[in-house]
Design a protein around this motif. Structure first.
Motif, PDB file in Angstrom:
ATOM      1  N   PRO A  26       0.814  -1.229   0.000  1.00 15.76           N
ATOM      2  CA  PRO A  26       0.000   0.000   0.000  1.00 15.76           C
ATOM      3  C   PRO A  26       0.838   1.265   0.000  1.00 15.76           C
ATOM      4  CG  PRO A  26      -0.014  -1.029   2.176  1.00 15.76           C
ATOM      5  CD  PRO A  26       0.686  -1.987   1.264  1.00 15.76           C
ATOM      6  N   LEU A  27       0.360   2.236  -0.744  1.00 14.03           N
ATOM      7  CA  LEU A  27       0.986   3.550  -0.810  1.00 14.03           C
ATOM      8  C   LEU A  27      -0.126   4.577  -0.992  1.00 14.03           C
ATOM      9  CD1 LEU A  27       3.819   4.989  -0.995  1.00 14.03           C
ATOM     10  CD2 LEU A  27       3.440   4.992  -3.461  1.00 14.03           C
ATOM     11  N   GLN A 104       8.713   2.914  -8.461  1.00 15.41           N
ATOM     12  CA  GLN A 104       9.371   4.206  -8.256  1.00 15.41           C
ATOM     13  C   GLN A 104       8.377   5.212  -7.662  1.00 15.41           C
ATOM     14  OE1 GLN A 104      11.151   4.572 -12.392  1.00 15.41           O
ATOM     15  NE2 GLN A 104      12.910   5.182 -11.148  1.00 15.41           N
ATOM     16  N   PRO A 105       7.949   4.991  -6.438  1.00 13.67           N
ATOM     17  CA  PRO A 105       6.850   5.794  -5.886  1.00 13.67           C
ATOM     18  C   PRO A 105       7.186   7.256  -5.617  1.00 13.67           C
ATOM     19  CG  PRO A 105       7.733   4.334  -4.215  1.00 13.67           C
ATOM     20  CD  PRO A 105       8.357   3.918  -5.514  1.00 13.67           C
ATOM     21  N   LEU A 106       8.477   7.625  -5.644  1.00 12.92           N
ATOM     22  CA  LEU A 106       8.826   9.043  -5.479  1.00 12.92           C
ATOM     23  C   LEU A 106       8.676   9.824  -6.780  1.00 12.92           C
ATOM     24  CD1 LEU A 106      12.001   8.883  -3.194  1.00 12.92           C
ATOM     25  CD2 LEU A 106       9.607   9.167  -2.528  1.00 12.92           C
ATOM     26  N   LEU A 107       8.488   9.129  -7.876  1.00 11.90           N
ATOM     27  CA  LEU A 107       8.325   9.784  -9.171  1.00 11.90           C
ATOM     28  C   LEU A 107       6.992  10.511  -9.221  1.00 11.90           C
ATOM     29  CD1 LEU A 107       9.925   9.875 -11.909  1.00 11.90           C
ATOM     30  CD2 LEU A 107       8.392   8.048 -12.676  1.00 11.90           C
ATOM     31  N   ASP A 185      12.944  -1.954  -3.514  1.00 11.71           N
ATOM     32  CA  ASP A 185      13.213  -3.366  -3.765  1.00 11.71           C
ATOM     33  C   ASP A 185      13.194  -4.239  -2.519  1.00 11.71           C
ATOM     34  OD1 ASP A 185      13.510  -3.313  -6.521  1.00 11.71           O
ATOM     35  OD2 ASP A 185      15.612  -2.736  -6.416  1.00 11.71           O
ATOM     36  N   THR A 186      13.372  -3.639  -1.339  1.00 12.78           N
ATOM     37  CA  THR A 186      13.557  -4.426  -0.115  1.00 12.78           C
ATOM     38  C   THR A 186      12.602  -3.943   0.976  1.00 12.78           C
ATOM     39  OG1 THR A 186      15.206  -2.905   0.795  1.00 12.78           O
ATOM     40  CG2 THR A 186      16.010  -4.666  -0.665  1.00 12.78           C
ATOM     41  N   PRO A 187      12.372  -4.772   2.007  1.00  9.21           N
ATOM     42  CA  PRO A 187      11.541  -4.317   3.136  1.00  9.21           C
ATOM     43  C   PRO A 187      12.083  -3.055   3.795  1.00  9.21           C
ATOM     44  CG  PRO A 187      11.794  -6.698   3.194  1.00  9.21           C
ATOM     45  CD  PRO A 187      12.716  -6.212   2.108  1.00  9.21           C
ATOM     46  N   ASP A 188      13.412  -2.940   3.902  1.00  6.66           N
ATOM     47  CA  ASP A 188      13.990  -1.741   4.509  1.00  6.66           C
ATOM     48  C   ASP A 188      13.697  -0.505   3.670  1.00  6.66           C
ATOM     49  OD1 ASP A 188      14.978  -3.169   6.614  1.00  6.66           O
ATOM     50  OD2 ASP A 188      17.039  -3.260   5.865  1.00  6.66           O
ATOM     51  N   ALA A 189      13.772  -0.640   2.346  1.00  4.80           N
ATOM     52  CA  ALA A 189      13.485   0.499   1.475  1.00  4.80           C
ATOM     53  C   ALA A 189      12.019   0.915   1.596  1.00  4.80           C
ATOM     54  CB  ALA A 189      13.820   0.149   0.031  1.00  4.80           C
ATOM     55  N   TYR A 190      11.131  -0.072   1.703  1.00  2.00           N
ATOM     56  CA  TYR A 190       9.713   0.248   1.856  1.00  2.00           C
ATOM     57  C   TYR A 190       9.448   0.911   3.203  1.00  2.00           C
ATOM     58  CZ  TYR A 190       4.652  -0.350   2.217  1.00  2.00           C
ATOM     59  OH  TYR A 190       3.312  -0.134   2.386  1.00  2.00           O
ATOM     60  N   SER A 191      10.067   0.416   4.260  1.00  2.00           N
ATOM     61  CA  SER A 191       9.905   1.027   5.585  1.00  2.00           C
ATOM     62  C   SER A 191      10.397   2.457   5.587  1.00  2.00           C
ATOM     63  CB  SER A 191      10.665   0.207   6.633  1.00  2.00           C
ATOM     64  OG  SER A 191      10.119  -1.084   6.760  1.00  2.00           O
ATOM     65  N   ALA A 192      11.541   2.701   4.933  1.00  2.00           N
ATOM     66  CA  ALA A 192      12.074   4.056   4.868  1.00  2.00           C
ATOM     67  C   ALA A 192      11.136   4.971   4.093  1.00  2.00           C
ATOM     68  CB  ALA A 192      13.453   4.042   4.220  1.00  2.00           C
ATOM     69  N   LEU A 193      10.564   4.444   3.022  1.00  4.16           N
ATOM     70  CA  LEU A 193       9.603   5.224   2.245  1.00  4.16           C
ATOM     71  C   LEU A 193       8.398   5.597   3.091  1.00  4.16           C
ATOM     72  CD1 LEU A 193       8.386   6.254  -0.499  1.00  4.16           C
ATOM     73  CD2 LEU A 193       7.430   3.958  -0.744  1.00  4.16           C
ATOM     74  N   MET A 194       7.834   4.633   3.817  1.00  2.00           N
ATOM     75  CA  MET A 194       6.655   4.895   4.614  1.00  2.00           C
ATOM     76  C   MET A 194       6.962   5.849   5.762  1.00  2.00           C
ATOM     77  SD  MET A 194       4.493   3.461   2.842  1.00  2.00           S
ATOM     78  CE  MET A 194       3.086   3.805   3.907  1.00  2.00           C
ATOM     79  N   HIS A 196       9.155   8.225   5.697  1.00  2.00           N
ATOM     80  CA  HIS A 196       9.246   9.547   5.066  1.00  2.00           C
ATOM     81  C   HIS A 196       7.855  10.107   4.818  1.00  2.00           C
ATOM     82  CE1 HIS A 196      10.777  12.793   2.595  1.00  2.00           C
ATOM     83  NE2 HIS A 196      10.017  12.392   1.582  1.00  2.00           N
ATOM     84  N   LYS A 197       6.928   9.254   4.350  1.00  2.00           N
ATOM     85  CA  LYS A 197       5.572   9.712   4.119  1.00  2.00           C
ATOM     86  C   LYS A 197       4.904  10.164   5.404  1.00  2.00           C
ATOM     87  CE  LYS A 197       5.289   8.966  -0.328  1.00  2.00           C
ATOM     88  NZ  LYS A 197       5.148  10.082  -1.295  1.00  2.00           N
ATOM     89  N   LEU A 198       5.149   9.401   6.504  1.00  2.00           N
ATOM     90  CA  LEU A 198       4.580   9.792   7.783  1.00  2.00           C
ATOM     91  C   LEU A 198       5.141  11.126   8.264  1.00  2.00           C
ATOM     92  CD1 LEU A 198       4.658   6.345   9.647  1.00  2.00           C
ATOM     93  CD2 LEU A 198       2.628   7.586   8.887  1.00  2.00           C
ATOM     94  N   GLU A 199       6.415  11.347   8.034  1.00  2.00           N
ATOM     95  CA  GLU A 199       7.032  12.603   8.446  1.00  2.00           C
ATOM     96  C   GLU A 199       6.466  13.772   7.636  1.00  2.00           C
ATOM     97  OE1 GLU A 199      11.142  11.839   7.837  1.00  2.00           O
ATOM     98  OE2 GLU A 199      11.381  10.672   9.710  1.00  2.00           O
ATOM     99  N   GLU A 200       6.148  13.507   6.353  1.00  2.00           N
ATOM    100  CA  GLU A 200       5.596  14.572   5.518  1.00  2.00           C
ATOM    101  C   GLU A 200       4.222  15.008   6.010  1.00  2.00           C
ATOM    102  OE1 GLU A 200       5.503  13.101   1.553  1.00  2.00           O
ATOM    103  OE2 GLU A 200       7.473  13.934   1.050  1.00  2.00           O
TER     104      GLU A 200
END
Length: 202
Positions: A26-27, A104-107, A185-194, A196-200
């Motif tokens: 989910p995103l 590439q969800p930051l695109l 690509d990885t669980p860590d990358a997805y966690s970092a993305l989420m 960042h979204k929470l911080e935004e």
């Protein structure tokens, strides 16, 4: 808007994510692949072509009702070049094609517009590739005039080998937007993305 079509590669096995298919994570309340279709749809003039393979039924369900159509790559397990070739064969006859990734969800749509505008301001007969320092990004812009050449080599169809073997057909565009260079690509990358979204939103 110029005559632009888009191919999103969504056939991979998602091995580095573990048990989950990264494109179904989910995103913003929707699966990642649906988010990417919506981003590309705002920058193109034709339905977004999504190349499926691994868990094709789930990918199709995730983008149901969107501005997308699908094509199934029966050879998806053989790697990304087969999906690029599958997409190129199935794509409509647009003058320009974007070929991008489903993770590439930051695109953002304005990144795609900038990429297309920069391509159109330069040599439109070349494949345009975004670059930042030594990083090559995605999506790339492919003129329709090169589609047949990208499919000529049955052992290595698609763009990766072609662009390296034929630099005369490539233009590197210096673009700094992070979305071109970040994938999940990885669980860590997805966690970092989420995170960042929470911080935004906090």
């Amino acid at each position: 808007m110029a005559d632009v079509a888009a191919i999103i590669l969504a056939a991979g096995l998602s091995r580095r994510m573990g048990a989950r298919n990264k494109l179904l994570l989910p995103l913003g309340g929707v699966p990642m692949i649906r988010h990417m279709v919506d981003v590309y749809a705002r920058a193109t003039t034709h339905p977004v072509l999504v190349v499926t393979g691994h868990q094709a039924d789930a990918i199709e369900a995730a983008i149901a009702g969107s501005f997308a159509i699908t094509v199934f790559n029966a050879d998806y397990a053989q790697g990304q070049p087969t999906s690029v070739a599958c997409g190129l064969r199935a794509a409509c006859d647009a003058a320009t094609m974007l070929i991008g990734l489903g993770d590439q969800p930051l695109l953002k749509s304005h990144d795609l517009h900038l990429l297309l505008e920069t391509h159109q301001a330069g040599d439109q007969t070349r494949i345009s590739i975004p670059v930042r320092d030594t990083d090559r990004g995605n999506p790339i812009v492919v003129p329709a005039s090169l589609r047949a050449q990208l499919l000529e080599d049955p052992k290595s169809p698609g763009c990766k080998q072609f662009t390296r073997a034929h630099p005369e057909h490539v233009a590197f565009l210096t673009l700094s937007a992070p979305g071109f260079y970040a994938d999940v690509d990885t669980p860590d990358a997805y966690s970092a993305l989420m995170q960042h979204k929470l911080e935004e939103t906090s």
